[in-house]
Design an enzyme around this catalytic site. Structure first.
Site, PDB file in Angstrom:
ATOM      1  N   ALA A   1       0.860  -1.061   0.142  1.00 52.85           N
ATOM      2  CA  ALA A   1       0.110   0.139   0.131  1.00 52.85           C
ATOM      3  C   ALA A   1       0.985   1.093  -0.061  1.00 52.85           C
ATOM      4  CB  ALA A   1      -0.822  -0.151   1.289  1.00 52.85           C
TER       5      ALA A   1
ATOM      6  N   GLY B   1       0.705  -4.901   0.887  1.00 49.86           N
ATOM      7  CA  GLY B   1      -0.554  -4.852   0.199  1.00 49.86           C
ATOM      8  C   GLY B   1      -0.399  -5.601  -1.190  1.00 49.86           C
TER       9      GLY B   1
HETATM   10  N1  CAA Z   1       4.411   3.233  -1.077  1.00 51.25           N
HETATM   11  C1  CAA Z   1       4.953   4.454  -1.597  1.00 51.25           C
HETATM   12  N2  CAA Z   1       6.136   4.466  -2.377  1.00 51.25           N
HETATM   13  C2  CAA Z   1       6.824   3.381  -2.513  1.00 51.25           C
HETATM   14  C3  CAA Z   1       6.164   2.268  -2.014  1.00 51.25           C
HETATM   15  C4  CAA Z   1       5.337   2.112  -1.039  1.00 51.25           C
HETATM   16  N3  CAA Z   1       4.734   1.028  -0.681  1.00 51.25           N
HETATM   17  N4  CAA Z   1       7.319   1.320  -2.239  1.00 51.25           N
HETATM   18  C5  CAA Z   1       8.367   2.074  -2.901  1.00 51.25           C
HETATM   19  N5  CAA Z   1       7.926   3.418  -3.164  1.00 51.25           N
HETATM   20  C6  CAA Z   1       8.583   4.345  -4.000  1.00 51.25           C
HETATM   21  C7  CAA Z   1       9.907   4.922  -3.085  1.00 51.25           C
HETATM   22  O1  CAA Z   1       9.288   5.811  -2.150  1.00 51.25           O
HETATM   23  C8  CAA Z   1      10.745   5.561  -4.389  1.00 51.25           C
HETATM   24  O2  CAA Z   1       9.988   6.960  -4.473  1.00 51.25           O
HETATM   25  P1  CAA Z   1      11.152   7.965  -4.834  1.00 51.25           P
HETATM   26  O3  CAA Z   1      11.832   7.602  -6.012  1.00 51.25           O
HETATM   27  O4  CAA Z   1      10.048   9.019  -4.761  1.00 51.25           O
HETATM   28  O5  CAA Z   1      11.900   8.042  -3.516  1.00 51.25           O
HETATM   29  C9  CAA Z   1      10.328   4.366  -5.387  1.00 51.25           C
HETATM   30  O6  CAA Z   1       9.171   3.928  -5.147  1.00 51.25           O
HETATM   31  C10 CAA Z   1      11.317   3.653  -5.596  1.00 51.25           C
HETATM   32  O7  CAA Z   1      11.496   2.862  -4.409  1.00 51.25           O
HETATM   33  P2  CAA Z   1      13.012   2.592  -3.815  1.00 51.25           P
HETATM   34  O8  CAA Z   1      13.949   3.771  -4.107  1.00 51.25           O
HETATM   35  O9  CAA Z   1      13.052   2.619  -2.337  1.00 51.25           O
HETATM   36  O10 CAA Z   1      13.569   1.463  -4.680  1.00 51.25           O
HETATM   37  P3  CAA Z   1      14.526   0.290  -3.819  1.00 51.25           P
HETATM   38  O11 CAA Z   1      14.886  -0.628  -5.054  1.00 51.25           O
HETATM   39  O12 CAA Z   1      15.848   0.816  -3.084  1.00 51.25           O
HETATM   40  O13 CAA Z   1      13.764  -0.480  -2.810  1.00 51.25           O
HETATM   41  C11 CAA Z   1      11.707  -1.827  -1.789  1.00 51.25           C
HETATM   42  C12 CAA Z   1      12.679  -1.282  -3.071  1.00 51.25           C
HETATM   43  C13 CAA Z   1      12.694  -2.567  -0.997  1.00 51.25           C
HETATM   44  C14 CAA Z   1      10.627  -2.389  -2.397  1.00 51.25           C
HETATM   45  C15 CAA Z   1      11.664  -0.467  -1.161  1.00 51.25           C
HETATM   46  O14 CAA Z   1      10.988   0.481  -1.991  1.00 51.25           O
HETATM   47  C16 CAA Z   1      10.620  -0.625   0.137  1.00 51.25           C
HETATM   48  O15 CAA Z   1      10.950  -1.338   1.072  1.00 51.25           O
HETATM   49  N6  CAA Z   1       9.152  -0.247  -0.122  1.00 51.25           N
HETATM   50  C17 CAA Z   1       8.201  -0.252   0.722  1.00 51.25           C
HETATM   51  C18 CAA Z   1       7.886  -1.831   1.022  1.00 51.25           C
HETATM   52  C19 CAA Z   1       6.657  -1.812   2.115  1.00 51.25           C
HETATM   53  O16 CAA Z   1       7.107  -1.454   3.289  1.00 51.25           O
HETATM   54  N7  CAA Z   1       5.498  -2.276   1.908  1.00 51.25           N
HETATM   55  C20 CAA Z   1       4.799  -2.463   2.706  1.00 51.25           C
HETATM   56  C21 CAA Z   1       3.577  -1.024   2.836  1.00 51.25           C
HETATM   57  S1  CAA Z   1       2.440  -0.951   4.193  1.00 51.25           S
HETATM   58  C22 CAA Z   1       1.040  -2.067   3.529  1.00 51.25           C
HETATM   59  O17 CAA Z   1       1.170  -2.379   2.417  1.00 51.25           O
HETATM   60  C23 CAA Z   1       0.146  -1.850   4.661  1.00 51.25           C
HETATM   61  C24 CAA Z   1      -1.209  -2.876   4.199  1.00 51.25           C
HETATM   62  O18 CAA Z   1      -1.199  -4.185   4.256  1.00 51.25           O
HETATM   63  C25 CAA Z   1      -2.455  -2.416   3.714  1.00 51.25           C
END
Ligand code: CAA
Length: 260
Positions: free
Chosen positions: A66, A111
């Site tokens: 999400a 998500g």
């Molecule tokens: N929400 C919003 N933006 C996100 C995102 C997310 N879940 N995942 C990645 N992005 C964005 C990053 O912020 C980044 O944006 P900017 O370029 O503007 O900074 C872009 O996508 C690229 O991501 P990264 O630079 O972080 O890419 P990376 O290769 O270094 O890392 C990753 C990849 C490990 C997937 C990392 O992006 C990450 O950890 N993302 C979050 C994953 C996460 O925690 N997901 C769970 C969300 S909570 C949820 O889902 C609740 C629920 O059950 C409803």
């Protein structure tokens, strides 16, 4: 309808629905959730569509969760509403008459994993990565992940994955029973479409009722599930698909199902 965050491609009764929000690794914000709900609802009503393949744009992510930026601003009430909206989408996929196959081409986190788990089964690329990072954000999975993962692989493995927030690779997800098969990245869509075509060639109503029996039977006692299965089995004998399927077998020819 025009979608800002989705790409839809139809081929021979199979729709490939691609979540296309690459700048945020296809993460699910309110507008992606609303578009997905609308697109899947329309696909379910379209008699020409026999199966749906769900995937993410680009080679990095299926869906990275999400949208954390959007969630970070939510009040408690709004967060509850956001979770219910996500869950409504997952339940819609369960209730659809069409099979929905997840083609996980990269990160399926939070998500994103919940979306894949809501599908009828998952095929993954060797590059796919799975996990529930929510506890590291101070929350829990909110789109049905605690329920669907524990039901799929048992509570012990679900506990380990969800409590640790660990990210696992495709081979581990395969060995844990989260995904059905793993393919090299450049073969994933071909393999998923091959299976979707195989399903599309079968009795449309048979596939829809089998999904109904499995999804609904899971929340029943075994005896009630058996009763439910028998009632769907009986109903199918009132359809042209049953007459065509059995008639074709006895006539030693290929069946042509009409879905009625
Ligand atoms: N929400 C919003 N933006 C996100 C995102 C997310 N879940 N995942 C990645 N992005 C964005 C990053 O912020 C980044 O944006 P900017 O370029 O503007 O900074 C872009 O996508 C690229 O991501 P990264 O630079 O972080 O890419 P990376 O290769 O270094 O890392 C990753 C990849 C490990 C997937 C990392 O992006 C990450 O950890 N993302 C979050 C994953 C996460 O925690 N997901 C769970 C969300 S909570 C949820 O889902 C609740 C629920 O059950 C409803």
């Amino acid at each position: 309808m025009e979608y800002k965050n989705l790409l839809l491609e139809n081929n021979d009764g199979i729709t490939t629905l691609t979540i296309n929000r690459r700048e945020a690794l296809n993460s699910l914000n309110s507008s992606v959730l609303a578009e997905l709900e609308c697109a899947l609802y329309e696909l379910d009503l379209d008699a020409a569509i026999k199966a749906v393949v769900l995937t993410g744009a680009g080679d990095k992510a299926f869906v990275a969760g999400a949208d954390i930026k959007e969630m970070s601003e939510l009040s408690s009430f709004e967060a509850h509403d956001f979770a219910r909206r996500g869950q409504r989408l997952m339940l819609l996929i369960n209730r659809m008459r069409k099979p929905v196959i997840a083609a996980v081409n990269g990160y399926a986190l939070g998500g994103g994993l919940e979306l894949a788990l809501a599908c009828d089964f998952i095929y993954a690329s060797e590059k796919a990565k799975f996990g529930f990072p929510e506890v590291g954000l101070g929350v829990i999975p909110g789109f049905g992940g605690t329920q669907n993962l524990a039901r799929l692989i048992g509570s012990n493995k679900a506990n380990e994955l969800i409590f640790s927030g660990r990210i696992i690779n495709a081979a581990k997800a395969l060995s844990w029973g989260i995904v059905n098969e793993v393919f090299p990245a450049d073969e994933l869509l071909l393999k998923v479409l091959e299976t979707a075509r195989e399903i599309a060639g079968k009795g449309t109503l048979g596939v829809a009722y089998a999904k109904d029996a499995i999804v609904n039977g899971l929340s029943m006692t075994k005896e009630d599930g058996f009763r439910y299965e028998a009632s769907l089995f009986g109903v199918l004998f009132a359809t042209d698909d049953q007459k065509e399927g059995m008639g074709a077998f006895l006539g030693k020819r290929a069946a042509q199902f009409q879905g009625k």
